[in-house]
Scaffold this active site. Structure first.
Site, PDB file in Angstrom:
ATOM      1  N   LEU A 149       0.914  -1.362  -0.005  1.00  9.46           N
ATOM      2  CA  LEU A 149       0.065  -0.376   0.390  1.00  9.46           C
ATOM      3  C   LEU A 149       0.796   1.288   0.230  1.00  9.46           C
ATOM      4  CD1 LEU A 149      -3.358   1.665  -0.180  1.00  9.46           C
ATOM      5  CD2 LEU A 149      -2.907   1.222   2.833  1.00  9.46           C
ATOM      6  N   PRO A 153       6.070   6.244  -1.820  1.00  8.08           N
ATOM      7  CA  PRO A 153       7.312   7.270  -1.734  1.00  8.08           C
ATOM      8  C   PRO A 153       6.428   8.876  -1.044  1.00  8.08           C
ATOM      9  CG  PRO A 153       7.822   5.966  -3.628  1.00  8.08           C
ATOM     10  CD  PRO A 153       6.381   5.234  -2.858  1.00  8.08           C
ATOM     11  N   GLU A 164       1.030   1.423  10.554  1.00  8.12           N
ATOM     12  CA  GLU A 164      -0.500   1.189  11.064  1.00  8.12           C
ATOM     13  C   GLU A 164      -0.913   2.177  11.382  1.00  8.12           C
ATOM     14  OE1 GLU A 164      -2.037  -1.566  10.456  1.00  8.12           O
ATOM     15  OE2 GLU A 164      -1.241  -3.350  10.648  1.00  8.12           O
TER      16      GLU A 164
END
Length: 378
Positions: free
Chosen positions: A127, A130, A362
């Site tokens: 997912l 950069p 997360e």
């Protein structure tokens, strides 16, 4: 707000089962793999064989058929021994497993989720990019429709277990918006390149991969759920993932706390155990208070999800609190151990390193505070 929350005897029995498993099957191998800097594939397979990659999913998909409280307990206990294994189990059960289970077609659950829960496949979520970290809606990787296939173009970074994964869930931009596409056996795909494994503080056993997609073709049927709804699926998966990361924080802190209480009892200076000095005893007391508060937040979020309610705010609170506590507890644990805590002969420096990572992935804890603040007015 915590409205109701309970752990049954079955939950406590499950905790004892996972802890005994870790003591027998995990802890004897940690030093070997940490020193060699190699990914513990055989230990990961043992964890998956025990059912810990699919705790909350049904037996028809090779899961244990338990609940989210059991999932949180599993991740906590794995992290108490070795956070690396908990991270792999958490990805399988949340960021990858959740969207397939909740939004995928039945054939995807049967073919993909079953292999993930059984340990036949190591999954990864591809997912982060950069230029798209916290802002997952601004993905630049594209999937262009060409007949019965999508053609993937783009670059990803920080794909946990990417280069060793048997299955990727890739976040892409389609004509409809952000979508999720399953990519089985990525190493065999033309145009898919594992550019490098990114060195990180967690150490050489951790695999964080940079991936390039250059004309990678996958069937249209590999879209998970509806095209254009991928961001929603990711955000819901993050609710579960943040419960898992909170549980990681609790487990890492618990392990550091137990090592510190034992050391403070054994280590003597000036003719007495150092735990008898108030400066040390107050550190231990603060650790105990903060760990218990973090555990309660985490299990309360899991219990609310067991009631089939959304837990966006609760999961963000738990993740932020527990991982901040893990950082604080491991820092103080090193201090309690003095020079021994600074040494790689002890596990505390590893616990301190992994705690920093948990504050970042997360959703950074700053982003999670934004999530909580936004929920205050809904």
């Amino acid at each position: 707000m915590i409205s109701s929350f309970e752990l049954t005897d079955a939950h406590e029995e499950h905790r004892e089962t996972v802890r005994q498993f870790c003591e027998d099957e995990v802890e004897p191998h940690i030093e070997e793999y940490e020193e060699s800097g190699t990914f513990p594939m055989d230990v990961v397979e043992t964890v998956a064989d025990a059912g810990f990659h699919g705790v909350q999913y049904g037996s028809e998909y090779d899961g244990l058929g338990l609940d989210y409280r059991s999932y949180a307990i599993t991740i906590e206990e794995l992290s108490r021994s070795w956070k690396l294994l908990a991270g792999t189990a958490s990805v399988a059960g949340s960021l990858v497993g959740y969207p397939i289970h909740e939004f995928g077609e039945e054939w995807q659950r049967e073919e993909w989720l079953t292999r993930i829960c059984s340990g036949e496949w190591i999954p990864a979520l591809s997912l982060t990019e950069p230029n798209a970290g916290s802002d997952a809606g601004s993905l630049e990787t594209t999937a262009t429709r060409d007949g019965d296939e999508y053609v993937l173009e783009g670059e990803k970074v920080w794909t946990t277990n990417g280069s060793i994964a048997d299955f990727l869930v890739v976040g892409v931009q389609t004509d409809e918006g952000v979508s999720l596409i399953g990519v089985p056996e990525p190493a065999e795909r033309d145009g898919l390149e594992f550019v490098r494994d990114i060195p990180c503080m967690e150490g050489e056993t951790a695999v964080e991969t940079e991936i390039r997609y250059d004309g990678v073709r996958v069937p249209v049927e590999n879209v998970i759920g509806e095209p254009g709804r991928g961001l929603r699926y990711v955000l819901e998966g993050l609710d579960i993932g943040r419960i898992g990361t909170a549980a990681q924080g609790v487990g890492v802190a618990q392990g550091a706390f137990e090592e510190s209480t034992a050391f403070a009892d054994e280590r003597e200076q000036f003719g007495q155990p150092i735990r008898e000095f108030q400066g040390v005893s107050f550190k231990l007391a603060d650790m105990a208070i903060e760990i218990e508060a973090s555990r309660l937040l985490t299990l309360a979020a899991a219990a609310k999800r067991d009631r089939d309610e959304r837990v966006t705010a609760e999961a963000a609170m738990a993740k932020t609190k527990a991982t901040d506590v893990a950082m604080d507890v491991t820092t103080e644990a090193v201090q309690v151990h003095g020079s021994r805590g600074y040494s790689k002969d002890y596990s505390l420096e590893r616990r301190m390193r992994v705690a920093k990572g948990m504050q970042i992935y997360e959703g950074t804890n700053e982003i999670n505070r934004v999530v909580v603040a936004n929920q205050l007015y809904e």
